[in-house]
Design an enzyme around this catalytic site. Structure first.
Site, PDB file in Angstrom:
ATOM      1  N   ASP A  37      -0.502  13.413  92.112  1.00  0.00           N
ATOM      2  CA  ASP A  37      -1.580  12.849  91.284  1.00  0.00           C
ATOM      3  C   ASP A  37      -2.865  12.863  92.095  1.00  0.00           C
ATOM      4  O   ASP A  37      -2.839  12.906  93.329  1.00  0.00           O
ATOM      5  CB  ASP A  37      -1.238  11.413  90.869  1.00  0.00           C
ATOM      6  CG  ASP A  37      -2.055  10.941  89.670  1.00  0.00           C
ATOM      7  OD1 ASP A  37      -1.544  11.016  88.536  1.00  0.00           O
ATOM      8  OD2 ASP A  37      -3.220  10.523  89.857  1.00  0.00           O
ATOM      9  N   ASP A  60      -5.342  17.452  93.079  1.00  0.00           N
ATOM     10  CA  ASP A  60      -6.278  17.624  91.966  1.00  0.00           C
ATOM     11  C   ASP A  60      -5.835  18.868  91.201  1.00  0.00           C
ATOM     12  O   ASP A  60      -5.973  19.996  91.700  1.00  0.00           O
ATOM     13  CB  ASP A  60      -7.711  17.791  92.498  1.00  0.00           C
ATOM     14  CG  ASP A  60      -8.726  17.990  91.371  1.00  0.00           C
ATOM     15  OD1 ASP A  60      -8.313  18.196  90.213  1.00  0.00           O
ATOM     16  OD2 ASP A  60      -9.933  17.958  91.672  1.00  0.00           O
ATOM     17  N   VAL A  61      -5.313  18.667  89.994  1.00  0.00           N
ATOM     18  CA  VAL A  61      -4.713  19.783  89.258  1.00  0.00           C
ATOM     19  C   VAL A  61      -5.732  20.813  88.768  1.00  0.00           C
ATOM     20  O   VAL A  61      -5.342  21.882  88.295  1.00  0.00           O
ATOM     21  CB  VAL A  61      -3.889  19.292  88.039  1.00  0.00           C
ATOM     22  CG1 VAL A  61      -2.670  18.510  88.476  1.00  0.00           C
ATOM     23  CG2 VAL A  61      -4.744  18.516  87.060  1.00  0.00           C
ATOM     24  N   ASN A  87       2.331  15.851  83.431  1.00  0.00           N
ATOM     25  CA  ASN A  87       1.918  14.702  82.635  1.00  0.00           C
ATOM     26  C   ASN A  87       0.459  14.303  82.867  1.00  0.00           C
ATOM     27  O   ASN A  87      -0.062  13.417  82.185  1.00  0.00           O
ATOM     28  CB  ASN A  87       2.863  13.539  83.002  1.00  0.00           C
ATOM     29  CG  ASN A  87       2.621  12.281  82.219  1.00  0.00           C
ATOM     30  OD1 ASN A  87       2.931  12.211  81.040  1.00  0.00           O
ATOM     31  ND2 ASN A  87       2.042  11.272  82.868  1.00  0.00           N
ATOM     32  N   TYR A 152     -10.122  17.126  73.035  1.00  0.00           N
ATOM     33  CA  TYR A 152      -8.772  16.673  73.423  1.00  0.00           C
ATOM     34  C   TYR A 152      -7.713  17.240  72.477  1.00  0.00           C
ATOM     35  O   TYR A 152      -6.684  17.756  72.920  1.00  0.00           O
ATOM     36  CB  TYR A 152      -8.753  15.149  73.427  1.00  0.00           C
ATOM     37  CG  TYR A 152      -7.450  14.530  73.876  1.00  0.00           C
ATOM     38  CD1 TYR A 152      -7.079  14.532  75.214  1.00  0.00           C
ATOM     39  CD2 TYR A 152      -6.598  13.900  72.964  1.00  0.00           C
ATOM     40  CE1 TYR A 152      -5.895  13.942  75.634  1.00  0.00           C
ATOM     41  CE2 TYR A 152      -5.418  13.309  73.373  1.00  0.00           C
ATOM     42  CZ  TYR A 152      -5.063  13.333  74.710  1.00  0.00           C
ATOM     43  OH  TYR A 152      -3.883  12.743  75.118  1.00  0.00           O
ATOM     44  N   LYS A 156      -4.762  19.810  73.507  1.00  0.00           N
ATOM     45  CA  LYS A 156      -3.338  19.466  73.378  1.00  0.00           C
ATOM     46  C   LYS A 156      -2.621  20.439  72.428  1.00  0.00           C
ATOM     47  O   LYS A 156      -1.426  20.698  72.587  1.00  0.00           O
ATOM     48  CB  LYS A 156      -3.188  18.016  72.913  1.00  0.00           C
ATOM     49  CG  LYS A 156      -3.613  16.986  73.973  1.00  0.00           C
ATOM     50  CD  LYS A 156      -2.782  17.088  75.252  1.00  0.00           C
ATOM     51  CE  LYS A 156      -2.951  15.861  76.151  1.00  0.00           C
ATOM     52  NZ  LYS A 156      -2.178  15.954  77.404  1.00  0.00           N
ATOM     53  N   THR A 187      -1.474   2.364  76.369  1.00  0.00           N
ATOM     54  CA  THR A 187      -1.916   2.450  77.770  1.00  0.00           C
ATOM     55  C   THR A 187      -3.450   2.498  77.784  1.00  0.00           C
ATOM     56  O   THR A 187      -4.074   2.862  76.783  1.00  0.00           O
ATOM     57  CB  THR A 187      -1.380   3.717  78.484  1.00  0.00           C
ATOM     58  OG1 THR A 187      -2.220   4.827  78.157  1.00  0.00           O
ATOM     59  CG2 THR A 187       0.062   4.032  78.114  1.00  0.00           C
TER      60      THR A 187
HETATM   61  N1  LIG Z   1      -1.263   7.006  75.952  1.00  0.00           N
HETATM   62  C1  LIG Z   1      -1.101   7.726  74.845  1.00  0.00           C
HETATM   63  O1  LIG Z   1      -1.213   7.221  73.714  1.00  0.00           O
HETATM   64  C2  LIG Z   1      -0.748   9.182  74.930  1.00  0.00           C
HETATM   65  C3  LIG Z   1      -0.321   9.823  73.745  1.00  0.00           C
HETATM   66  C4  LIG Z   1      -0.026  11.177  73.804  1.00  0.00           C
HETATM   67  C5  LIG Z   1      -0.095  11.875  74.997  1.00  0.00           C
HETATM   68  N2  LIG Z   1      -0.493  11.217  76.130  1.00  0.00           N
HETATM   69  C6  LIG Z   1      -0.536  11.989  77.365  1.00  0.00           C
HETATM   70  O2  LIG Z   1       0.334  11.401  78.298  1.00  0.00           O
HETATM   71  C7  LIG Z   1      -0.136  11.653  79.619  1.00  0.00           C
HETATM   72  C8  LIG Z   1      -0.162  10.352  80.406  1.00  0.00           C
HETATM   73  O3  LIG Z   1      -0.979   9.428  79.742  1.00  0.00           O
HETATM   74  P1  LIG Z   1      -0.994   7.863  80.084  1.00  0.00           P
HETATM   75  O4  LIG Z   1      -1.331   7.167  78.827  1.00  0.00           O
HETATM   76  O5  LIG Z   1       0.246   7.481  80.804  1.00  0.00           O
HETATM   77  O6  LIG Z   1      -2.295   7.748  81.017  1.00  0.00           O
HETATM   78  P2  LIG Z   1      -2.488   7.669  82.603  1.00  0.00           P
HETATM   79  O7  LIG Z   1      -3.946   7.542  82.825  1.00  0.00           O
HETATM   80  O8  LIG Z   1      -1.629   6.612  83.175  1.00  0.00           O
HETATM   81  O9  LIG Z   1      -1.974   9.087  83.128  1.00  0.00           O
HETATM   82  C9  LIG Z   1      -2.797  10.184  83.375  1.00  0.00           C
HETATM   83  C10 LIG Z   1      -2.612  10.581  84.824  1.00  0.00           C
HETATM   84  O10 LIG Z   1      -3.279  11.846  85.052  1.00  0.00           O
HETATM   85  C11 LIG Z   1      -3.865  11.765  86.327  1.00  0.00           C
HETATM   86  N3  LIG Z   1      -4.935  12.760  86.473  1.00  0.00           N
HETATM   87  C12 LIG Z   1      -6.094  12.835  85.776  1.00  0.00           C
HETATM   88  N4  LIG Z   1      -6.840  13.845  86.233  1.00  0.00           N
HETATM   89  C13 LIG Z   1      -6.122  14.439  87.230  1.00  0.00           C
HETATM   90  C14 LIG Z   1      -6.374  15.541  88.093  1.00  0.00           C
HETATM   91  N5  LIG Z   1      -7.513  16.245  88.029  1.00  0.00           N
HETATM   92  N6  LIG Z   1      -5.429  15.882  88.988  1.00  0.00           N
HETATM   93  C15 LIG Z   1      -4.275  15.158  89.079  1.00  0.00           C
HETATM   94  N7  LIG Z   1      -3.990  14.111  88.291  1.00  0.00           N
HETATM   95  C16 LIG Z   1      -4.915  13.749  87.378  1.00  0.00           C
HETATM   96  C17 LIG Z   1      -4.394  10.325  86.396  1.00  0.00           C
HETATM   97  O11 LIG Z   1      -4.722   9.928  87.725  1.00  0.00           O
HETATM   98  C18 LIG Z   1      -3.222   9.555  85.795  1.00  0.00           C
HETATM   99  O12 LIG Z   1      -2.285   9.191  86.775  1.00  0.00           O
HETATM  100  C19 LIG Z   1      -1.512  12.328  79.460  1.00  0.00           C
HETATM  101  O13 LIG Z   1      -1.353  13.730  79.601  1.00  0.00           O
HETATM  102  C20 LIG Z   1      -1.893  12.006  78.023  1.00  0.00           C
HETATM  103  O14 LIG Z   1      -2.732  13.002  77.477  1.00  0.00           O
HETATM  104  C21 LIG Z   1      -0.804   9.888  76.125  1.00  0.00           C
END
Ligand SMILES: NC(=O)c1ccc[n+]([C@@H]2O[C@H](COP(=O)([O-])OP(=O)(O)OC[C@H]3O[C@@H](n4cnc5c(N)ncnc54)[C@H](O)[C@@H]3O)[C@@H](O)[C@H]2O)c1
Length: 250
Positions: A37, A60-61, A87, A152, A156, A187
């Protein structure tokens, strides 16, 4: 025997919320996990409870060379790769007429381009092993859009298309590719979309009106799907975009 006993898994974006719940469930089922991460401080803390079962790698992805280096280092630590979970995500919402190009690019860089890099560098290891399971993260937003979310939602949707294509390319190598599409999961990640819609009350009203189960989901309700798709129980499941949304999309 645990469901993921002996599996070696890379989990990108696995330190908070959905990712943290996924990593916890995967380790509970017997896998060792290389967690990556961009958030280094939280990342190092997040793996501490797991001892030798997890190691954190700052990443950093958006940087292809860094993704390549992470995959190589993680594969060396684990002795190979059986599973890859991607993720990491980035959400910005706003009116189309003022949405900045650099935000559009970042949404695509984190959500789409980065997942391509992860697959690109993990697949040679899986081909050598003769098997593998890749689980990419999309969203219900990739199935249908929402106000302020053109970047977004389209990013996706691209993840789903990418997964279908990769699944057909990699099936002959016994590498499965599936995509997760959670609906509203409670979240802080959703804050930009919630603010655009009109705040927490507006979202709760919308959820009650559009989600048959009448509530948002939790990260712990997404985690078991990661376990299933990484396990040999899903050995004939590939090219799927699995919706986890309390029944709002059908
Ligand atoms: N929360 C929701 O309702 C929801 C619904 C559908 C999909 N998602 C997807 O689920 C995943 C996780 O979401 P979440 O709600 O747990 O949020 P979250 O913020 O906890 O998770 C996102 C993670 O991505 C990391 N990240 C961001 N940019 C980055 C980079 N450049 N390099 C490395 N890491 C990076 C962040 O530090 C974080 O740990 C995301 O891909 C999100 O699009 C979330």
């Amino acid at each position: 025997m645990k469901r993921l006993e002996g599996k070696r898994v890379l989990f990108i974006g696995g330190i908070t919320n959905i990712g943290a719940a996924g990593v916890e469930a995967i380790i509970r089922e017997g896998a060792r996990v290389a967690v990556a991460d961009i958030n280094e401080e939280t990342g190092r803390e997040s793996v501490k409870p797991y001892g030798d079962a997890a190691r954190f790698f700052p990443l950093d992805v958006t940087r292809e060379d860094d993704v390549a280096a992470f995959v190589a280092a993680a594969a060396e630590w684990l002795g190979g790769i059986d599973g890859l979970c991607q993720n990491a995500g980035y959400l910005r919402a706003g009116p189309v007429d003022t949405f900045a190009a650099h935000e559009w690019d970042m949404v695509y860089a984190v959500n789409v381009r980065a997942q391509f890099f992860g697959v690109k560098y993990a697949v040679p290891h899986m081909k050598r092993a003769g098997k593998g399971s890749i689980v990419n993260m999309s969203s219900l937003a990739g199935k249908h859009g929402g106000p302020g979310r053109a970047a977004y939602s389209s990013a996706k949707a691209a993840v789903i298309g990418m997964g279908n294509s990769l699944a057909s390319e990699l099936a002959p190598f016994n590498i499965r590719v599936n995509t997760l599409c959670p609906g509203w999961i409670d979240t802080p990640f959703n804050r930009p979309a919630i603010d655009f819609i009109g705040g927490d009350g507006a979202v709760e009203d919308m959820v009650k009106a559009t989600v048959p189960m009448g509530r948002q989901g939790t990260p712990q309700e997404v985690a078991p799907v990661y376990v299933y798709l990484l396990s040999d129980e899903s050995s004939y499941v590939t090219s799927q975009a699995l919706i986890i949304d309390g029944g709002s999309y059908s």
